[in-house]
Design an enzyme around this catalytic site. Structure first.
Site, PDB file in Angstrom:
ATOM      1  N   LYS A  44       0.838  -1.205   0.000  1.00  0.00           N
ATOM      2  CA  LYS A  44       0.000   0.000   0.000  1.00  0.00           C
ATOM      3  C   LYS A  44       0.878   1.262   0.000  1.00  0.00           C
ATOM      4  O   LYS A  44       2.080   1.186   0.312  1.00  0.00           O
ATOM      5  CB  LYS A  44      -0.894  -0.027   1.235  1.00  0.00           C
ATOM      6  CG  LYS A  44      -0.112  -0.055   2.533  1.00  0.00           C
ATOM      7  CD  LYS A  44      -0.922  -0.659   3.666  1.00  0.00           C
ATOM      8  CE  LYS A  44      -0.161  -0.504   4.971  1.00  0.00           C
ATOM      9  NZ  LYS A  44      -0.742  -1.337   6.033  1.00  0.00           N
ATOM     10  N   TYR A 265      17.500  29.419  10.303  1.00  0.00           N
ATOM     11  CA  TYR A 265      16.272  30.055  10.789  1.00  0.00           C
ATOM     12  C   TYR A 265      16.244  30.161  12.310  1.00  0.00           C
ATOM     13  O   TYR A 265      16.651  29.234  13.015  1.00  0.00           O
ATOM     14  CB  TYR A 265      15.054  29.239  10.356  1.00  0.00           C
ATOM     15  CG  TYR A 265      14.635  29.466   8.923  1.00  0.00           C
ATOM     16  CD1 TYR A 265      14.316  30.732   8.457  1.00  0.00           C
ATOM     17  CD2 TYR A 265      14.535  28.392   8.055  1.00  0.00           C
ATOM     18  CE1 TYR A 265      13.920  30.927   7.147  1.00  0.00           C
ATOM     19  CE2 TYR A 265      14.127  28.570   6.741  1.00  0.00           C
ATOM     20  CZ  TYR A 265      13.820  29.838   6.291  1.00  0.00           C
ATOM     21  OH  TYR A 265      13.422  30.035   5.008  1.00  0.00           O
TER      22      TYR A 265
HETATM   23  C1  PLP Z   1      -0.037  -2.263   6.528  1.00  0.00           C
HETATM   24  C2  PLP Z   1      -0.669  -3.529   6.943  1.00  0.00           C
HETATM   25  C3  PLP Z   1       0.110  -4.678   7.092  1.00  0.00           C
HETATM   26  C4  PLP Z   1       1.617  -4.670   7.021  1.00  0.00           C
HETATM   27  O1  PLP Z   1       2.104  -4.165   8.238  1.00  0.00           O
HETATM   28  P1  PLP Z   1       3.666  -4.031   8.577  1.00  0.00           P
HETATM   29  O2  PLP Z   1       3.688  -3.653   9.997  1.00  0.00           O
HETATM   30  O3  PLP Z   1       4.186  -2.958   7.693  1.00  0.00           O
HETATM   31  O4  PLP Z   1       4.290  -5.346   8.278  1.00  0.00           O
HETATM   32  C5  PLP Z   1      -0.539  -5.865   7.372  1.00  0.00           C
HETATM   33  N1  PLP Z   1      -1.883  -5.911   7.522  1.00  0.00           N
HETATM   34  C6  PLP Z   1      -2.662  -4.815   7.404  1.00  0.00           C
HETATM   35  C7  PLP Z   1      -4.134  -4.941   7.582  1.00  0.00           C
HETATM   36  C8  PLP Z   1      -2.074  -3.592   7.120  1.00  0.00           C
HETATM   37  O5  PLP Z   1      -2.857  -2.500   7.038  1.00  0.00           O
END
Ligand code: PLP
Length: 378
Positions: A44, A265
């Site tokens: 994702k 800054y």
């Molecule tokens: C993002 C996600 C994962 C992967 O999680 P990690 O901690 O990055 O391994 C797995 N299951 C779901 C439902 C997620 O949203």
């Protein structure tokens, strides 16, 4: 990797280097840790900001067959890259989104009875659905009452086929947390009840950290994300994963400063004597966290030819400033490359300095960074 091997494009100030061979090695390491369970990949958010177009084929070449995205649009983009994989859309879709899922053979996740009803009303043509049960996260998935309602009336699915059940752990990065075993037991019981109602289901509970909690968290398939990209799945222990990400930026200018001058800054950094300051072409617009700036109690370093140079002053949008007084002048010249992330600085360490987690650091790297992919399938 050595910054001296890098050819950074002339039109860029900084480059993101993604090591595809390290991702492949991390996939194999997770598979070994799983002894038999399938290893799926969470890709994702453009594979956590690192580029799904290059990373998904790398994982597929290692044998990964199941991929998880958050939104339908991410699923459509991934289908353009991988024709054969099972692609699961974790956010699911309502009645207005199921046509798109069908057109691209994307598997819906059922997170609510409303999504169950929408799928039942859709009338076929979709890949098998994944049923998401909430076992304590209280975020997505059917809660206990919704699960009971569906178990009492499985016909509510109409002709829709469900082939897998998943849930998500809330505290997997804390191996001693009692919620891990509690969620596992609730999940196992729900799986048994749903299999009695719907027939055999593949079961998936663990994310990266959950995978390293032990075999009784693996079920049929683990969903790894962060560990594939080199983040430490077990923050209390040394990181077993290979680092995937490097960021290298050019020195633009050098200047000599002395008391009572300040740098940057807010005049936030006051020099205590004669120092040499290098101005470097990366800032928070590139994803280098503004909050990582050195504070009175904590020094954040970048590295030049392997030697530490403390970050001084505030992080600007496009620039940071380093104290290079202790670096041999021949190494710290305009055009020389500075390691902001790499062998000496992990995303987890940069994140800790900024009060966040490695996921956020890699997921927010800026579009302005030039990108170089190393290795990968032939
Ligand atoms: C993002 C996600 C994962 C992967 O999680 P990690 O901690 O990055 O391994 C797995 N299951 C779901 C439902 C997620 O949203």
């Amino acid at each position: 990797m050595d910054a001296r091997d890098l050819a950074i494009p002339a039109d860029a100030g900084a480059v993101l280097v993604v090591d595809l061979d390290a991702i492949a090695a991390n996939y194999r390491l997770i598979r070994e840790a799983c002894s038999g369970a399938e290893v799926g990949a969470a890709v994702k958010a453009d594979a956590y900001g690192l580029g799904v177009e290059r990373i998904a084929p790398t994982l597929a070449a290692e044998g990964c067959r199941t991929f998880f995205v958050a939104t339908p649009a991410e699923g459509v983009a991934l289908r353009g890259v991988l024709d054969a994989a099972e692609i699961v859309v974790l956010n699911g879709a309502g009645a207005d989104g199921l046509d798109l899922l069908a057109a691209h053979r994307l598997s819906p996740t059922l997170n609510s009875l409303a999504q169950v009803d929408a799928l039942a009303g859709f009338g076929g043509g979709l890949p098998n659905a994944w049923l998401h049960v909430d076992t304590g996260m209280n975020r997505l998935g059917l809660g206990p009452a919704e699960a009971d309602a569906l178990l009492a009336e499985p016909g509510r699915l109409g002709g829709a086929k469900v082939s897998a059940i998943l849930s998500h752990l809330a505290c997997a990065d804390d191996p001693g947390h009692p919620m891990n075993a509690a969620q596992r037991d609730v999940f196992a019981a729900l799986r048994t009840r749903f299999e009695a109602a719907l027939g055999p289901l593949r079961a998936s509970l663990a994310n990266s950290s959950g995978t390293f909690l032990g075999a009784d968290f693996h079920f049929d398939l683990v969903r790894s994300g962060a560990a594939l990209y080199g983040l430490n799945p077990s923050p209390g222990d040394p990181n077993p994963m290979r680092q995937v990400v490097g960021i290298y930026a050019k020195i633009l200018q050098l200047r000599a400063v002395d008391t009572p001058m300040t740098v940057g800054y807010g005049a936030a950094h006051r020099v205590a004597g004669p120092r040499r300051i290098a101005t470097v072409a990366a800032g928070y617009a590139d994803g280098y966290p503004r909050a990582a700036a050195s504070t009175e109690g904590r020094t954040m370093n970048a590295y030049i030819a392997g030697k530490a140079a403390p970050l001084v002053g505030r992080v600007s949008m496009d620039l940071i400033t380093l104290d290079v007084s202790d670096i041999p002048p021949a190494d710290a010249q305009p055009g020389a490359l500075v390691e902001l992330l790499g062998p000496h600085v992990s995303p987890d360490a940069l994140a800790a300095a900024a009060g966040t987690i490695g996921y956020e650091v890699i997921g927010r790297l800026g579009n302005r960074l030039a990108r170089i992919y190393r290795g990968g399938p032939a």
